[in-house]
Design an enzyme around this catalytic site. Sequence first.
Site, PDB file in Angstrom:
ATOM      1  N   LYS A  93       0.879  -1.176   0.000  1.00 22.12           N
ATOM      2  CA  LYS A  93       0.000   0.000   0.000  1.00 22.12           C
ATOM      3  C   LYS A  93       0.909   1.217   0.000  1.00 22.12           C
ATOM      4  O   LYS A  93       0.881   2.066   0.899  1.00 22.12           O
ATOM      5  CB  LYS A  93      -0.934  -0.057   1.230  1.00 22.12           C
ATOM      6  CG  LYS A  93      -2.028   0.991   1.262  1.00 22.12           C
ATOM      7  CD  LYS A  93      -3.121   0.771   0.234  1.00 22.12           C
ATOM      8  CE  LYS A  93      -4.104   1.931   0.254  1.00 22.12           C
ATOM      9  NZ  LYS A  93      -5.104   1.842  -0.845  1.00 22.12           N
ATOM     10  N   ASP A 150      -5.437  -3.104  -2.228  1.00 24.49           N
ATOM     11  CA  ASP A 150      -6.884  -3.036  -2.525  1.00 24.49           C
ATOM     12  C   ASP A 150      -7.140  -3.533  -3.941  1.00 24.49           C
ATOM     13  O   ASP A 150      -8.087  -4.296  -4.192  1.00 24.49           O
ATOM     14  CB  ASP A 150      -7.442  -1.623  -2.287  1.00 24.49           C
ATOM     15  CG  ASP A 150      -6.594  -0.508  -2.903  1.00 24.49           C
ATOM     16  OD1 ASP A 150      -5.461  -0.785  -3.370  1.00 24.49           O
ATOM     17  OD2 ASP A 150      -7.062   0.651  -2.912  1.00 24.49           O
ATOM     18  N   ASP A 167      -2.347 -12.369   5.276  1.00 20.97           N
ATOM     19  CA  ASP A 167      -3.402 -13.049   6.040  1.00 20.97           C
ATOM     20  C   ASP A 167      -4.743 -12.870   5.330  1.00 20.97           C
ATOM     21  O   ASP A 167      -5.479 -13.829   5.096  1.00 20.97           O
ATOM     22  CB  ASP A 167      -3.455 -12.462   7.456  1.00 20.97           C
ATOM     23  CG  ASP A 167      -4.573 -13.056   8.283  1.00 20.97           C
ATOM     24  OD1 ASP A 167      -4.700 -14.298   8.286  1.00 20.97           O
ATOM     25  OD2 ASP A 167      -5.326 -12.293   8.923  1.00 20.97           O
TER      26      ASP A 167
HETATM   27  C1  IPM Z   1      -3.649 -17.564   9.810  1.00 21.96           C
HETATM   28  C2  IPM Z   1      -4.551 -17.242  10.974  1.00 21.96           C
HETATM   29  C3  IPM Z   1      -3.730 -16.625  12.086  1.00 21.96           C
HETATM   30  C4  IPM Z   1      -3.055 -15.386  11.523  1.00 21.96           C
HETATM   31  C5  IPM Z   1      -4.526 -16.275  13.363  1.00 21.96           C
HETATM   32  C6  IPM Z   1      -5.219 -17.494  13.934  1.00 21.96           C
HETATM   33  C7  IPM Z   1      -3.685 -15.610  14.401  1.00 21.96           C
HETATM   34  O1  IPM Z   1      -5.581 -16.415  10.568  1.00 21.96           O
HETATM   35  O2  IPM Z   1      -2.718 -18.372   9.988  1.00 21.96           O
HETATM   36  O3  IPM Z   1      -3.865 -17.011   8.740  1.00 21.96           O
HETATM   37  O4  IPM Z   1      -3.681 -14.320  11.468  1.00 21.96           O
HETATM   38  O5  IPM Z   1      -1.908 -15.480  11.097  1.00 21.96           O
HETATM   39 MG    MG Z   2      -5.640 -16.044   8.504  1.00 22.18          MG
END
Ligand code: IPM
Ligand code: MG
Length: 376
Positions: A206, A238, A262
């Site tokens: 970003k 985005d 994530d």
């Molecule tokens: C992932 C999960 C984890 C993260 C959580 C459970 C902390 O969502 O492995 O993607 O955010 O890394």
């Molecule tokens: Mg995750």
Amino acid sequence: MPTYRIVTLPGDGIGPEIMDEAKKLLAAIGSKTGTTFACEDQLIGGAAIDATRAAGEPVSALPPATLEAAQSADAVLLASVGGPKWDDPTPGAVRPEAGLLGIRKSLQLYLNLRPVRLWNALIGASTLKPEVLEGVDVLIVRELTGGLYFGVHERKADVAGAGVGGAAGQTAVDSMEYAEYEIDRVVRWAFEAAGRRRGRVCSVDKANVLETSRLWREVAARVAADFPEVEASNMYVDNAAMQLVYNPAQFDVLVTENTFGDILSDEASMLTGSLGMLASASLGDGTALYEPSHGSAPDIAGKGIANPIAQLLSVELMLRYSFQMDEAADQLAAAIGSVLDAGWRTADIADDSTPADHILGTSAMGDKVVEAYLAQ
Ligand code: IPM
Ligand code: MG
């Protein structure tokens, strides 16, 4: 006869159920390849919080015994952590997720690979049109030990004017920080991987807003210069979120920082039909760790209906990255493909055309995969 020590972390929710299937599979792979996989269960997440509390030990989602076992193991296989039981709103309360973040950080697993591959049999299970999915094969490379996840998390109580209507109220801060070396090692890995794949890296940031992203982009450009044979591009996050559902086949390797990775990997899992199909490998300086990308699914825990395939695909990644057992890994992937081709489904990947007697529970799906693997 090689012997590998694997620390298994079943964790919470559906974790223990899907881990049982992984152990069954490891036993089958061991017998077929003449390898011993010695699995040792350890506690993590909510299960560890409960056990340490019950034993009168310091409450922890990552007890010292777990970390010590992981550090000396050949690989770590994790299922999932978390659940409403441990959603304690008290500031400073130990959360199950702290176990996961703690083990990633302690083992210095800065690189998280999430391969998004298409299973022909599941094209109908995706909410996207088949023509959009054609040719999808994305490797998401997520930075895993930096950024927002490991910044300062702070709450300032009663700051004048922070409340509603000018009253005093709380302020919360999460800080995001990246050092050049943290960016370089992840982006470099992505370029090396692209060289063995279709030769394209898209770095997602970003940079129109964030300073960490502007540094990310600079470092990515320097790394790209070392790989003239790889086609490099940059995309704002985005736009990347939109492109992943608009034209996902354009991506080969997608590299990005922790939080963006994530979010984008959950989104990308839907290209495969279900979050229950996405495995991940976390690599770095310490023992490598393999886990499904999905969570503990507390709503279906204990019902025996969870999809074990992401857990089994985590075993596949373990065979490849930790044990250099590519042949067994290929056979396992082919076995999963053939089970799906034969029409077997768990509930999450079934659709209207799936006959009721082809919707399997967790353990029956595990058995099908083992059977197909042994037949390879
Ligand atoms: C992932 C999960 C984890 C993260 C959580 C459970 C902390 O969502 O492995 O993607 O955010 O890394
Ligand atoms: Mg995750």
